[in-house]
Motif scaffolding. Structure first.
Motif, PDB file in Angstrom:
ATOM      1  N   GLY A 119       0.663  -1.007  -0.049  1.00  9.19           N
ATOM      2  CA  GLY A 119      -0.114   0.060   0.051  1.00  9.19           C
ATOM      3  C   GLY A 119       0.905   1.120  -0.082  1.00  9.19           C
ATOM      4  O   GLY A 119       0.618   2.316   0.689  1.00  9.19           O
ATOM      5  N   ALA A 120       1.964   1.125  -0.827  1.00  8.87           N
ATOM      6  CA  ALA A 120       2.980   2.402  -0.535  1.00  8.87           C
ATOM      7  C   ALA A 120       2.720   3.424  -1.931  1.00  8.87           C
ATOM      8  O   ALA A 120       3.471   4.250  -1.823  1.00  8.87           O
ATOM      9  CB  ALA A 120       4.284   1.794  -0.745  1.00  8.87           C
ATOM     10  N   SER A 121       1.550   3.182  -2.575  1.00  6.78           N
ATOM     11  CA  SER A 121       1.420   4.260  -3.505  1.00  6.78           C
ATOM     12  C   SER A 121       0.943   5.758  -3.075  1.00  6.78           C
ATOM     13  O   SER A 121       0.982   6.646  -3.851  1.00  6.78           O
ATOM     14  CB  SER A 121       0.470   3.901  -4.629  1.00  6.78           C
ATOM     15  OG  SER A 121      -0.823   3.467  -4.129  1.00  6.78           O
ATOM     16  N   SER A 122       0.333   5.833  -1.872  1.00  5.15           N
ATOM     17  CA  SER A 122      -0.112   6.999  -1.411  1.00  5.15           C
ATOM     18  C   SER A 122      -0.294   6.973   0.203  1.00  5.15           C
ATOM     19  O   SER A 122      -0.192   5.887   0.715  1.00  5.15           O
ATOM     20  CB  SER A 122      -1.499   7.228  -1.914  1.00  5.15           C
ATOM     21  OG  SER A 122      -2.612   6.223  -1.558  1.00  5.15           O
ATOM     22  N   GLY A 123      -0.520   8.095   0.711  1.00  3.54           N
ATOM     23  CA  GLY A 123      -0.861   7.997   2.251  1.00  3.54           C
ATOM     24  C   GLY A 123      -0.026   7.548   3.054  1.00  3.54           C
ATOM     25  O   GLY A 123       0.954   7.853   2.939  1.00  3.54           O
ATOM     26  N   VAL A 137      13.902  -0.503   1.578  1.00  2.00           N
ATOM     27  CA  VAL A 137      12.491  -0.444   1.579  1.00  2.00           C
ATOM     28  C   VAL A 137      12.272  -1.187   0.130  1.00  2.00           C
ATOM     29  O   VAL A 137      12.513  -0.359  -0.908  1.00  2.00           O
ATOM     30  CB  VAL A 137      12.005   0.780   1.921  1.00  2.00           C
ATOM     31  CG1 VAL A 137      10.489   0.789   1.704  1.00  2.00           C
ATOM     32  CG2 VAL A 137      12.351   1.386   3.126  1.00  2.00           C
ATOM     33  N   TYR A 138      11.348  -2.318   0.186  1.00  2.00           N
ATOM     34  CA  TYR A 138      10.672  -2.260  -0.978  1.00  2.00           C
ATOM     35  C   TYR A 138       9.278  -1.943  -0.917  1.00  2.00           C
ATOM     36  O   TYR A 138       8.369  -2.479  -0.200  1.00  2.00           O
ATOM     37  CB  TYR A 138      10.755  -4.072  -1.236  1.00  2.00           C
ATOM     38  CG  TYR A 138      12.008  -4.275  -1.663  1.00  2.00           C
ATOM     39  CD1 TYR A 138      12.289  -4.765  -3.108  1.00  2.00           C
ATOM     40  CD2 TYR A 138      13.235  -4.623  -0.963  1.00  2.00           C
ATOM     41  CE1 TYR A 138      13.540  -5.059  -3.686  1.00  2.00           C
ATOM     42  CE2 TYR A 138      14.415  -5.113  -1.390  1.00  2.00           C
ATOM     43  CZ  TYR A 138      14.413  -5.216  -2.665  1.00  2.00           C
ATOM     44  OH  TYR A 138      15.660  -6.014  -3.457  1.00  2.00           O
ATOM     45  N   GLN A 190      10.715   6.152  -6.274  1.00  2.00           N
ATOM     46  CA  GLN A 190      11.886   5.404  -7.186  1.00  2.00           C
ATOM     47  C   GLN A 190      12.946   6.318  -7.333  1.00  2.00           C
ATOM     48  O   GLN A 190      14.033   6.035  -7.241  1.00  2.00           O
ATOM     49  CB  GLN A 190      11.365   4.841  -8.504  1.00  2.00           C
ATOM     50  CG  GLN A 190      12.386   3.896  -9.252  1.00  2.00           C
ATOM     51  CD  GLN A 190      11.718   3.306 -10.382  1.00  2.00           C
ATOM     52  OE1 GLN A 190      10.273   3.638 -10.462  1.00  2.00           O
ATOM     53  NE2 GLN A 190      12.292   2.237 -10.968  1.00  2.00           N
ATOM     54  N   ASP A 191      12.799   7.590  -7.637  1.00  2.00           N
ATOM     55  CA  ASP A 191      13.846   8.707  -7.833  1.00  2.00           C
ATOM     56  C   ASP A 191      14.594   8.944  -6.302  1.00  2.00           C
ATOM     57  O   ASP A 191      15.788   9.013  -6.603  1.00  2.00           O
ATOM     58  CB  ASP A 191      13.120   9.956  -8.022  1.00  2.00           C
ATOM     59  CG  ASP A 191      12.443   9.969  -9.196  1.00  2.00           C
ATOM     60  OD1 ASP A 191      12.825   8.891 -10.186  1.00  2.00           O
ATOM     61  OD2 ASP A 191      11.857  11.039  -9.937  1.00  2.00           O
ATOM     62  N   MET A 192      14.025   8.357  -5.127  1.00  2.00           N
ATOM     63  CA  MET A 192      14.917   8.637  -4.004  1.00  2.00           C
ATOM     64  C   MET A 192      15.617   7.412  -3.791  1.00  2.00           C
ATOM     65  O   MET A 192      16.548   7.504  -2.859  1.00  2.00           O
ATOM     66  CB  MET A 192      13.750   8.649  -2.648  1.00  2.00           C
ATOM     67  CG  MET A 192      12.844   9.965  -2.627  1.00  2.00           C
ATOM     68  SD  MET A 192      11.769   9.712  -1.313  1.00  2.00           S
ATOM     69  CE  MET A 192      12.864   9.833  -0.120  1.00  2.00           C
ATOM     70  N   GLY A 193      15.707   6.371  -4.539  1.00  2.00           N
ATOM     71  CA  GLY A 193      16.133   5.086  -4.315  1.00  2.00           C
ATOM     72  C   GLY A 193      15.470   4.156  -3.656  1.00  2.00           C
ATOM     73  O   GLY A 193      16.019   2.971  -3.493  1.00  2.00           O
ATOM     74  N   VAL A 213      10.598   0.170  -5.851  1.00  2.00           N
ATOM     75  CA  VAL A 213       9.186  -0.090  -6.291  1.00  2.00           C
ATOM     76  C   VAL A 213       8.930  -1.461  -6.732  1.00  2.00           C
ATOM     77  O   VAL A 213       9.380  -1.640  -7.940  1.00  2.00           O
ATOM     78  CB  VAL A 213       8.755   1.156  -7.053  1.00  2.00           C
ATOM     79  CG1 VAL A 213       7.541   1.079  -7.658  1.00  2.00           C
ATOM     80  CG2 VAL A 213       8.821   2.509  -6.393  1.00  2.00           C
ATOM     81  N   VAL A 214       7.950  -2.088  -6.479  1.00  2.00           N
ATOM     82  CA  VAL A 214       7.485  -3.242  -7.040  1.00  2.00           C
ATOM     83  C   VAL A 214       5.945  -3.396  -7.155  1.00  2.00           C
ATOM     84  O   VAL A 214       5.376  -2.776  -6.325  1.00  2.00           O
ATOM     85  CB  VAL A 214       8.076  -4.666  -5.956  1.00  2.00           C
ATOM     86  CG1 VAL A 214       9.627  -4.576  -6.045  1.00  2.00           C
ATOM     87  CG2 VAL A 214       7.563  -4.505  -4.776  1.00  2.00           C
ATOM     88  N   PHE A 215       5.661  -4.237  -8.259  1.00  2.00           N
ATOM     89  CA  PHE A 215       4.302  -4.291  -8.327  1.00  2.00           C
ATOM     90  C   PHE A 215       3.641  -5.549  -7.532  1.00  2.00           C
ATOM     91  O   PHE A 215       4.219  -6.656  -7.388  1.00  2.00           O
ATOM     92  CB  PHE A 215       3.762  -4.394  -9.722  1.00  2.00           C
ATOM     93  CG  PHE A 215       2.594  -4.732 -10.163  1.00  2.00           C
ATOM     94  CD1 PHE A 215       1.678  -3.745 -10.418  1.00  2.00           C
ATOM     95  CD2 PHE A 215       1.991  -6.252 -10.320  1.00  2.00           C
ATOM     96  CE1 PHE A 215       0.063  -4.029 -10.700  1.00  2.00           C
ATOM     97  CE2 PHE A 215       0.642  -6.393 -10.424  1.00  2.00           C
ATOM     98  CZ  PHE A 215      -0.200  -5.372 -10.705  1.00  2.00           C
ATOM     99  N   ILE A 216       2.424  -5.265  -6.819  1.00  2.00           N
ATOM    100  CA  ILE A 216       1.607  -6.190  -6.384  1.00  2.00           C
ATOM    101  C   ILE A 216       0.279  -6.192  -6.468  1.00  2.00           C
ATOM    102  O   ILE A 216      -0.139  -4.905  -6.278  1.00  2.00           O
ATOM    103  CB  ILE A 216       2.021  -6.380  -4.886  1.00  2.00           C
ATOM    104  CG1 ILE A 216       1.475  -7.795  -4.214  1.00  2.00           C
ATOM    105  CG2 ILE A 216       1.644  -5.156  -4.210  1.00  2.00           C
ATOM    106  CD1 ILE A 216       2.286  -8.165  -2.965  1.00  2.00           C
TER     107      ILE A 216
END
Length: 277
Positions: free
Chosen positions: A11-15, A31-32, A45-48, A51-54
């Motif tokens: 749930g890392a795409s927002s909030g 962090v993944y 992703q720009d921060m390093g 980012v992975v899809f789930i």
């Protein structure tokens, strides 16, 4: 130098999820950040941050995502199950397919992640599993039956899991946010109108949907960063609490429930939303 700990966060795409990813990355964790809407995570992703899809509705997606991280890192030290949503609608009106999807994301996806990740933690003799639940796992509101069911169930699952995993050095920690300034309430209101905008619950439904929207568009709710900082506190604590109750109205709501009993609490909930049923 201590080995960098690996965090798997859903749930890392927002909030709350995005805020947590940033705080933990800045604190030195690997962090993944996992989510379905990876197009919303370019800044991470720009921060390093990795980012992975789930897709938490697809068991194969969960398995492939976790396995890819495990292959790269050799294990996961910290699981943060943050993804979730609130599907609102009268129980009578809600299609069981929608109810099952609510439980799939908020409950069964967490259980699947634990089954995939706990063995590597057990092999190390250490690990932390963080479940972002809600005060909604302790109290209730009208039209939120399936959402509350998912969070009540998550709380019970975590309590049992905590006892099972403690002998292996794995801590299970529940985060119980109150009202948080995200799009959660706006989405819940939309679902409520879609499900119960006609029929027996039309008047109550519209009133409650408006109340949700006003609350989540207002300024009284807590910031997602408060929950992110609480998660970091739980992770960094040598002996973390079993539960962290934090955020707008979380403590007063739980105190009122304990003090008043069910019928008086029902009346308080109705009054709080400006409607008597």
């Amino acid at each position: 130098m201590a080995q960098q700990q690996v965090v798997f966060l859903t749930g890392a795409s927002s909030g709350i999820g995005k805020e947590t990813a940033v705080i933990l990355h800045n604190a030195g964790y690997k962090v993944y950040a996992a989510a379905r809407r990876i197009e919303c995570m370019q800044d991470l992703q720009d921060m390093g941050i990795c980012v992975v899809f789930i897709d938490l509705l697809q068991e194969e997606s969960i398995r492939l995502c976790v396995e890819s991280v495990m292959q790269k890192e050799g294990g996961i030290d910290i699981l943060i199950s943050n993804a979730g949503y609130g599907f609102y609608g009268a129980v009578e009106d809600t299609p069981l397919e929608s109810a099952k999807a609510q439980l799939e994301v908020n409950l069964f996806a967490f259980a699947h992640l634990v089954q995939l990740i706990a063995p590597s933690m057990r092999a190390k003799g250490a690990g932390k599993i963080i479940a972002v639940s809600s005060i909604a796992g302790k109290v209730w509101t009208p039209f939120g039956g399936w959402y509350h069911a998912s969070k009540f169930a998550l709380e019970g699952l975590c309590d049992s899991l905590r006892l099972e995993l403690k002998p292996f050095g794995i801590a299970v920690i529940i985060i119980e946010p109150g009202g948080i300034k995200t799009d959660w309430g706006i989405i819940a209101a939309r679902h409520l109108r879609e499900i119960s905008e006609s029929g027996a619950y039309k008047q109550q439904c519209e009133h409650y949907a408006r109340a949700l929207e006003q609350t989540y568009q207002g300024s009284s709710l807590s910031s997602p960063s408060l929950i992110a900082r609480t998660i970091y506190q739980a992770i960094s604590a040598k002996i973390p609490k079993t539960r962290y109750l934090v955020g707008f109205m979380a403590r007063p709501m739980l105190y009122a429930k304990r003090l008043l009993g069910d019928r008086l609490f029902d009346a308080i909930i109705a009054y709080a939303w400006g409607k008597r049923w």
